[in-house]
Design a protein around this motif. Structure first.
Motif, PDB file in Angstrom:
ATOM      1  N   MET A  39       0.733  -1.057  -0.086  1.00 51.45           N
ATOM      2  CA  MET A  39       0.134   0.022  -0.070  1.00 51.45           C
ATOM      3  C   MET A  39       0.899   1.300   0.082  1.00 51.45           C
ATOM      4  O   MET A  39       1.999   1.381   0.855  1.00 51.45           O
ATOM      5  N   SER A  40       0.401   2.423  -0.902  1.00 56.67           N
ATOM      6  CA  SER A  40       1.358   3.460  -1.060  1.00 56.67           C
ATOM      7  C   SER A  40       1.226   4.405   0.567  1.00 56.67           C
ATOM      8  O   SER A  40       0.188   4.279   1.028  1.00 56.67           O
ATOM      9  N   THR A  41       2.313   4.932   0.775  1.00 57.41           N
ATOM     10  CA  THR A  41       2.084   6.070   1.929  1.00 57.41           C
ATOM     11  C   THR A  41       1.593   7.057   1.443  1.00 57.41           C
ATOM     12  O   THR A  41       1.968   7.769   0.652  1.00 57.41           O
ATOM     13  N   PRO A  42       0.397   7.587   2.269  1.00 52.63           N
ATOM     14  CA  PRO A  42      -0.440   8.883   1.971  1.00 52.63           C
ATOM     15  C   PRO A  42       0.162   9.892   2.466  1.00 52.63           C
ATOM     16  O   PRO A  42       0.814   9.889   3.499  1.00 52.63           O
ATOM     17  N   ALA A  43      -0.045  10.916   1.904  1.00 54.65           N
ATOM     18  CA  ALA A  43       0.184  12.459   2.395  1.00 54.65           C
ATOM     19  C   ALA A  43      -0.749  12.525   3.556  1.00 54.65           C
ATOM     20  O   ALA A  43      -1.956  12.191   3.248  1.00 54.65           O
ATOM     21  N   PRO A  44      -0.508  13.488   4.475  1.00 55.92           N
ATOM     22  CA  PRO A  44      -1.399  13.971   5.546  1.00 55.92           C
ATOM     23  C   PRO A  44      -2.672  14.560   4.902  1.00 55.92           C
ATOM     24  O   PRO A  44      -2.422  15.202   3.722  1.00 55.92           O
ATOM     25  N   ASN A  45      -4.114  14.372   5.359  1.00 55.01           N
ATOM     26  CA  ASN A  45      -5.113  14.849   4.714  1.00 55.01           C
ATOM     27  C   ASN A  45      -5.192  14.563   3.153  1.00 55.01           C
ATOM     28  O   ASN A  45      -5.850  15.342   2.595  1.00 55.01           O
ATOM     29  N   GLN A  46      -4.748  13.435   2.872  1.00 54.44           N
ATOM     30  CA  GLN A  46      -4.975  12.931   1.516  1.00 54.44           C
ATOM     31  C   GLN A  46      -6.560  12.852   1.146  1.00 54.44           C
ATOM     32  O   GLN A  46      -7.167  12.668   2.002  1.00 54.44           O
ATOM     33  N   SER A  47      -6.874  13.114  -0.026  1.00 55.81           N
ATOM     34  CA  SER A  47      -8.098  13.003  -0.656  1.00 55.81           C
ATOM     35  C   SER A  47      -8.177  12.567  -1.867  1.00 55.81           C
ATOM     36  O   SER A  47      -7.275  12.153  -2.716  1.00 55.81           O
ATOM     37  N   PHE A  48      -9.319  12.049  -2.614  1.00 56.10           N
ATOM     38  CA  PHE A  48      -9.760  11.612  -3.846  1.00 56.10           C
ATOM     39  C   PHE A  48     -10.954  11.980  -4.283  1.00 56.10           C
ATOM     40  O   PHE A  48     -11.993  12.161  -3.605  1.00 56.10           O
ATOM     41  N   ARG A  49     -11.051  12.061  -5.655  1.00 51.12           N
ATOM     42  CA  ARG A  49     -12.401  12.286  -6.177  1.00 51.12           C
ATOM     43  C   ARG A  49     -12.482  11.128  -7.348  1.00 51.12           C
ATOM     44  O   ARG A  49     -11.673  10.848  -8.416  1.00 51.12           O
ATOM     45  N   ILE A  50     -13.797  10.457  -7.116  1.00 52.10           N
ATOM     46  CA  ILE A  50     -14.052   9.437  -8.007  1.00 52.10           C
ATOM     47  C   ILE A  50     -15.312   9.657  -9.084  1.00 52.10           C
ATOM     48  O   ILE A  50     -16.312  10.007  -8.448  1.00 52.10           O
ATOM     49  N   ALA A  51     -15.037   9.693 -10.208  1.00 53.02           N
ATOM     50  CA  ALA A  51     -16.144  10.167 -11.175  1.00 53.02           C
ATOM     51  C   ALA A  51     -16.722   9.126 -12.036  1.00 53.02           C
ATOM     52  O   ALA A  51     -17.230   9.096 -13.170  1.00 53.02           O
ATOM     53  N   LYS A  52     -16.625   7.865 -11.405  1.00 54.29           N
ATOM     54  CA  LYS A  52     -17.336   6.706 -12.001  1.00 54.29           C
ATOM     55  C   LYS A  52     -17.953   5.904 -10.996  1.00 54.29           C
ATOM     56  O   LYS A  52     -17.522   6.106  -9.873  1.00 54.29           O
ATOM     57  N   SER A  53     -18.972   5.028 -11.498  1.00 53.85           N
ATOM     58  CA  SER A  53     -19.354   3.912 -10.530  1.00 53.85           C
ATOM     59  C   SER A  53     -18.280   2.970 -10.294  1.00 53.85           C
ATOM     60  O   SER A  53     -17.422   2.709 -10.945  1.00 53.85           O
ATOM     61  N   PRO A  54     -18.387   2.212  -9.083  1.00 52.68           N
ATOM     62  CA  PRO A  54     -17.409   1.130  -8.732  1.00 52.68           C
ATOM     63  C   PRO A  54     -17.246   0.192  -9.838  1.00 52.68           C
ATOM     64  O   PRO A  54     -18.308  -0.268 -10.545  1.00 52.68           O
ATOM     65  N   ASP A  55     -16.235  -0.475 -10.018  1.00 54.97           N
ATOM     66  CA  ASP A  55     -16.370  -1.471 -10.927  1.00 54.97           C
ATOM     67  C   ASP A  55     -16.913  -2.774 -10.495  1.00 54.97           C
ATOM     68  O   ASP A  55     -17.555  -3.689 -11.165  1.00 54.97           O
ATOM     69  N   VAL A  56     -16.510  -2.850  -9.060  1.00 61.38           N
ATOM     70  CA  VAL A  56     -17.284  -4.044  -8.444  1.00 61.38           C
ATOM     71  C   VAL A  56     -17.697  -3.554  -7.097  1.00 61.38           C
ATOM     72  O   VAL A  56     -16.950  -3.052  -6.590  1.00 61.38           O
ATOM     73  N   THR A  57     -19.032  -4.001  -6.477  1.00 59.86           N
ATOM     74  CA  THR A  57     -19.140  -3.757  -5.276  1.00 59.86           C
ATOM     75  C   THR A  57     -19.570  -5.210  -4.554  1.00 59.86           C
ATOM     76  O   THR A  57     -19.986  -6.039  -5.155  1.00 59.86           O
ATOM     77  N   TYR A  58     -18.824  -5.372  -3.352  1.00 59.44           N
ATOM     78  CA  TYR A  58     -18.946  -6.677  -2.555  1.00 59.44           C
ATOM     79  C   TYR A  58     -19.784  -6.388  -1.263  1.00 59.44           C
ATOM     80  O   TYR A  58     -19.271  -5.359  -0.758  1.00 59.44           O
TER      81      TYR A  58
END
Length: 154
Positions: free
Chosen positions: A1-20
């Protein structure tokens, strides 16, 4: 797993490929002062060559009725999601899920965690597991829980 920066965020502009999703109604209690897997709260996930994707962003949602008993009415039950051997983000040693304050009553609680694995040909087991941790001399538990994982392939 990559080491994140403090207060990291992301934006997802699509539906999940799979939901479990996986769930259970059984009550599970622990008094262990270490990360203890919640029986059944596990979703098998693999990455790498010959798998659904080489890399992925996972968003985990865990919801349960929870309780904590403590002799001094000041205990707590921690909860989080691990992907493989790694704790999902945000990583903390203080993931309070429910406390013993106010008496031992079952209450509904929800948490959200995330993990990002960069594309790599190597096959990796990143199975998602909910783990619980009771503070010293305390007992905590969950029942009627659900674990949902949304997978966004990279």
């Amino acid at each position: 797993m990559s080491t994140p920066a403090p207060n990291q965020s992301f934006r997802i502009a699509k539906s999940p490929d799979v939901t479990y999703a996986v769930w259970d109604t059984q009550r599970f209690e622990t008094g262990r002062n270490s990360w203890t897997p919640l029986p059944g709260a596990e979703i098998d996930l693999k990455l790498g060559q010959g798998r659904p994707s080489l890399g992925a962003l996972f968003v985990a949602t865990f919801s349960a009725e929870a309780i904590c008993y403590a002799p001094d009415n000041n205990g707590l039950l921690k909860a989080t999601v691990f992907f493989g051997d790694d704790q999902a983000e945000p990583v903390s040693d203080n993931h309070r899920y429910v406390t013993a304050r106010g008496g031992a009553e079952w209450n509904s609680h929800t948490l959200i965690r995330t993990a990002r694995f960069e594309p790599d040909l190597a096959v990796r087991d990143v199975t998602a597991r909910v783990k619980l941790w009771a503070s010293e001399e305390d007992t905590g538990g969950v029942q009627n829980w659900v674990l949902k994982i949304e997978r966004f392939n990279l």
